[in-house]
Write a protein that holds these residues in place. Structure first.
Motif, mmCIF file in Angstrom:
data_model
loop_
_atom_site.group_PDB
_atom_site.id
_atom_site.type_symbol
_atom_site.label_atom_id
_atom_site.label_comp_id
_atom_site.label_asym_id
_atom_site.label_seq_id
_atom_site.Cartn_x
_atom_site.Cartn_y
_atom_site.Cartn_z
ATOM 1 N N GLU A 154 6.254 -10.027 -7.888
ATOM 2 C CA GLU A 154 7.391 -9.146 -7.654
ATOM 3 C C GLU A 154 7.141 -8.266 -6.426
ATOM 4 O OE1 GLU A 154 11.034 -7.171 -7.977
ATOM 5 O OE2 GLU A 154 10.333 -9.117 -8.695
ATOM 6 N N ALA A 155 5.934 -7.777 -6.255
ATOM 7 C CA ALA A 155 5.607 -6.953 -5.086
ATOM 8 C C ALA A 155 5.789 -7.757 -3.804
ATOM 9 C CB ALA A 155 4.179 -6.431 -5.195
ATOM 10 N N ARG A 156 5.317 -8.998 -3.796
ATOM 11 C CA ARG A 156 5.496 -9.856 -2.617
ATOM 12 C C ARG A 156 6.980 -10.086 -2.334
ATOM 13 N NH1 ARG A 156 0.884 -11.530 -0.756
ATOM 14 N NH2 ARG A 156 -0.886 -11.872 -2.119
ATOM 15 N N ARG A 157 7.744 -10.332 -3.393
ATOM 16 C CA ARG A 157 9.180 -10.567 -3.235
ATOM 17 C C ARG A 157 9.863 -9.330 -2.658
ATOM 18 N NH1 ARG A 157 13.705 -9.326 -4.888
ATOM 19 N NH2 ARG A 157 13.053 -7.985 -6.597
ATOM 20 N N GLN A 158 9.532 -8.170 -3.206
ATOM 21 C CA GLN A 158 10.158 -6.928 -2.719
ATOM 22 C C GLN A 158 9.821 -6.644 -1.262
ATOM 23 O OE1 GLN A 158 9.124 -3.669 -5.308
ATOM 24 N NE2 GLN A 158 10.225 -4.531 -7.062
ATOM 25 N N LEU A 159 8.565 -6.833 -0.899
ATOM 26 C CA LEU A 159 8.164 -6.538 0.478
ATOM 27 C C LEU A 159 8.695 -7.576 1.468
ATOM 28 C CD1 LEU A 159 4.602 -5.160 -0.158
ATOM 29 C CD2 LEU A 159 6.586 -3.889 0.636
ATOM 30 N N ALA A 160 8.862 -8.800 1.015
ATOM 31 C CA ALA A 160 9.423 -9.828 1.886
ATOM 32 C C ALA A 160 10.909 -9.544 2.159
ATOM 33 C CB ALA A 160 9.269 -11.200 1.255
ATOM 34 N N GLU A 220 -5.655 -10.838 16.942
ATOM 35 C CA GLU A 220 -6.011 -9.531 16.365
ATOM 36 C C GLU A 220 -4.791 -8.864 15.744
ATOM 37 O OE1 GLU A 220 -8.198 -6.738 18.788
ATOM 38 O OE2 GLU A 220 -9.337 -8.377 19.696
ATOM 39 N N ALA A 221 -3.672 -8.906 16.453
ATOM 40 C CA ALA A 221 -2.446 -8.288 15.941
ATOM 41 C C ALA A 221 -1.978 -8.988 14.668
ATOM 42 C CB ALA A 221 -1.354 -8.329 17.000
ATOM 43 N N GLU A 222 -2.077 -10.301 14.641
ATOM 44 C CA GLU A 222 -1.677 -11.067 13.452
ATOM 45 C C GLU A 222 -2.593 -10.733 12.273
ATOM 46 O OE1 GLU A 222 -1.479 -15.683 11.925
ATOM 47 O OE2 GLU A 222 -1.437 -15.291 14.079
ATOM 48 N N PHE A 223 -3.893 -10.662 12.528
ATOM 49 C CA PHE A 223 -4.851 -10.326 11.476
ATOM 50 C C PHE A 223 -4.568 -8.929 10.933
ATOM 51 C CE2 PHE A 223 -8.850 -8.362 10.141
ATOM 52 C CZ PHE A 223 -9.235 -9.251 9.148
ATOM 53 N N LYS A 224 -4.333 -7.979 11.823
ATOM 54 C CA LYS A 224 -4.049 -6.605 11.423
ATOM 55 C C LYS A 224 -2.781 -6.555 10.573
ATOM 56 C CE LYS A 224 -3.043 -2.026 13.218
ATOM 57 N NZ LYS A 224 -2.732 -1.233 14.394
ATOM 58 N N HIS A 225 -1.762 -7.272 10.992
ATOM 59 C CA HIS A 225 -0.510 -7.304 10.241
ATOM 60 C C HIS A 225 -0.724 -7.885 8.840
ATOM 61 C CE1 HIS A 225 3.715 -7.749 9.286
ATOM 62 N NE2 HIS A 225 3.481 -9.015 8.998
ATOM 63 N N ARG A 226 -1.472 -8.985 8.743
ATOM 64 C CA ARG A 226 -1.741 -9.607 7.433
ATOM 65 C C ARG A 226 -2.518 -8.667 6.525
ATOM 66 N NH1 ARG A 226 -4.750 -14.700 8.530
ATOM 67 N NH2 ARG A 226 -4.514 -14.079 10.654
ATOM 68 N N GLU A 227 -3.506 -7.980 7.065
ATOM 69 C CA GLU A 227 -4.307 -7.049 6.268
ATOM 70 C C GLU A 227 -3.463 -5.873 5.772
ATOM 71 O OE1 GLU A 227 -7.628 -7.236 5.210
ATOM 72 O OE2 GLU A 227 -7.271 -9.299 5.840
ATOM 73 N N GLU A 228 -2.629 -5.336 6.651
ATOM 74 C CA GLU A 228 -1.749 -4.231 6.259
ATOM 75 C C GLU A 228 -0.770 -4.676 5.187
ATOM 76 O OE1 GLU A 228 0.099 -2.828 9.843
ATOM 77 O OE2 GLU A 228 -1.729 -1.834 10.531
ATOM 78 N N MET A 229 -0.231 -5.883 5.330
ATOM 79 C CA MET A 229 0.717 -6.403 4.356
ATOM 80 C C MET A 229 0.025 -6.621 3.009
ATOM 81 S SD MET A 229 3.768 -6.828 4.013
ATOM 82 C CE MET A 229 5.188 -7.772 4.299
ATOM 83 N N GLU A 230 -1.184 -7.127 3.017
ATOM 84 C CA GLU A 230 -1.935 -7.343 1.773
ATOM 85 C C GLU A 230 -2.207 -6.015 1.075
ATOM 86 O OE1 GLU A 230 -2.718 -9.806 -0.751
ATOM 87 O OE2 GLU A 230 -1.706 -10.645 0.954
ATOM 88 N N PHE A 231 -2.526 -4.989 1.845
ATOM 89 C CA PHE A 231 -2.747 -3.661 1.275
ATOM 90 C C PHE A 231 -1.463 -3.146 0.626
ATOM 91 C CE2 PHE A 231 -2.648 0.968 1.517
ATOM 92 C CZ PHE A 231 -3.819 1.286 0.841
ATOM 93 N N VAL A 240 1.081 -4.927 -0.472
ATOM 94 C CA VAL A 240 1.381 -5.744 -1.660
ATOM 95 C C VAL A 240 0.536 -5.273 -2.835
ATOM 96 C CG1 VAL A 240 1.116 -8.054 -2.669
ATOM 97 C CG2 VAL A 240 2.225 -7.783 -0.445
ATOM 98 N N THR A 241 -0.749 -5.033 -2.602
ATOM 99 C CA THR A 241 -1.639 -4.600 -3.681
ATOM 100 C C THR A 241 -1.221 -3.239 -4.223
ATOM 101 O OG1 THR A 241 -3.472 -5.886 -2.781
ATOM 102 C CG2 THR A 241 -4.032 -4.110 -4.295
ATOM 103 N N ALA A 242 -0.891 -2.311 -3.343
ATOM 104 C CA ALA A 242 -0.455 -0.991 -3.799
ATOM 105 C C ALA A 242 0.844 -1.088 -4.586
ATOM 106 C CB ALA A 242 -0.289 -0.047 -2.606
ATOM 107 N N ARG A 243 1.792 -1.879 -4.102
ATOM 108 C CA ARG A 243 3.063 -2.052 -4.816
ATOM 109 C C ARG A 243 2.831 -2.742 -6.150
ATOM 110 N NH1 ARG A 243 8.594 -2.688 -2.792
ATOM 111 N NH2 ARG A 243 7.769 -1.253 -1.234
ATOM 112 N N ARG A 244 1.980 -3.772 -6.147
ATOM 113 C CA ARG A 244 1.648 -4.477 -7.390
ATOM 114 C C ARG A 244 1.069 -3.514 -8.421
ATOM 115 N NH1 ARG A 244 -3.852 -7.449 -7.723
ATOM 116 N NH2 ARG A 244 -4.383 -5.236 -7.771
ATOM 117 N N ASN A 245 0.140 -2.678 -7.974
ATOM 118 C CA ASN A 245 -0.491 -1.735 -8.900
ATOM 119 C C ASN A 245 0.510 -0.726 -9.438
ATOM 120 O OD1 ASN A 245 -2.893 -3.054 -8.565
ATOM 121 N ND2 ASN A 245 -3.722 -1.585 -7.113
ATOM 122 N N ARG A 246 1.452 -0.313 -8.612
ATOM 123 C CA ARG A 246 2.488 0.619 -9.079
ATOM 124 C C ARG A 246 3.359 -0.056 -10.129
ATOM 125 N NH1 ARG A 246 6.476 3.634 -9.472
ATOM 126 N NH2 ARG A 246 7.902 4.757 -8.242
#
Length: 103
Positions: free
Chosen positions: A95-101, A12-23, A25-31
């Motif tokens: 680029e968003a993935r790279r920045q967040l990583a 559950e914690a891993e799933f929550k972390h992945r979902e938060e990270m995807e959100f 990434v998407t917000a950063r990508r859109n910006r």
């Protein structure tokens, strides 16, 4: 039985972390995508930041990326092709993935 419960909590914690990270990434990508589209329109500074926020908000209209693409494509009519818009969205996602990583 505790071991099974612990595994379920870990999943559950891993799933929550992945979902938060995807959100994020998407917000950063859109910006980033919005800032690119703003620059194509000749906007800079606060006007570019405001436009990027509009692109982020456009993503909440419907599931998927088509709402964001449609907004930017309409705003860039005659200034960028559909292929250029989609390629830039992909570049912004990478680029968003790279920045967040890195953070």
């Amino acid at each position: 039985m505790n071991s099974l419960s612990d595994r379920a909590k870990a999943h559950e914690a891993e799933f929550k972390h992945r979902e938060e990270m995807e959100f994020r990434v998407t917000a950063r990508r859109n910006r980033l995508f919005g800032l690119w589209a703003a620059s194509v329109q000749g906007l800079s500074g606060e006007a570019a930041d405001s436009y990027a926020l509009l692109v982020i908000a456009a993503d909440f209209q419907a599931p998927g990326d088509e709402d964001v693409i449609a907004k930017v494509r309409a705003d860039l009519a005659g200034k960028a092709s559909d292929a250029e818009v989609r390629a830039e969205l992909d570049r912004a996602a990478a680029e968003a993935r790279r920045q967040l990583a890195a953070s």
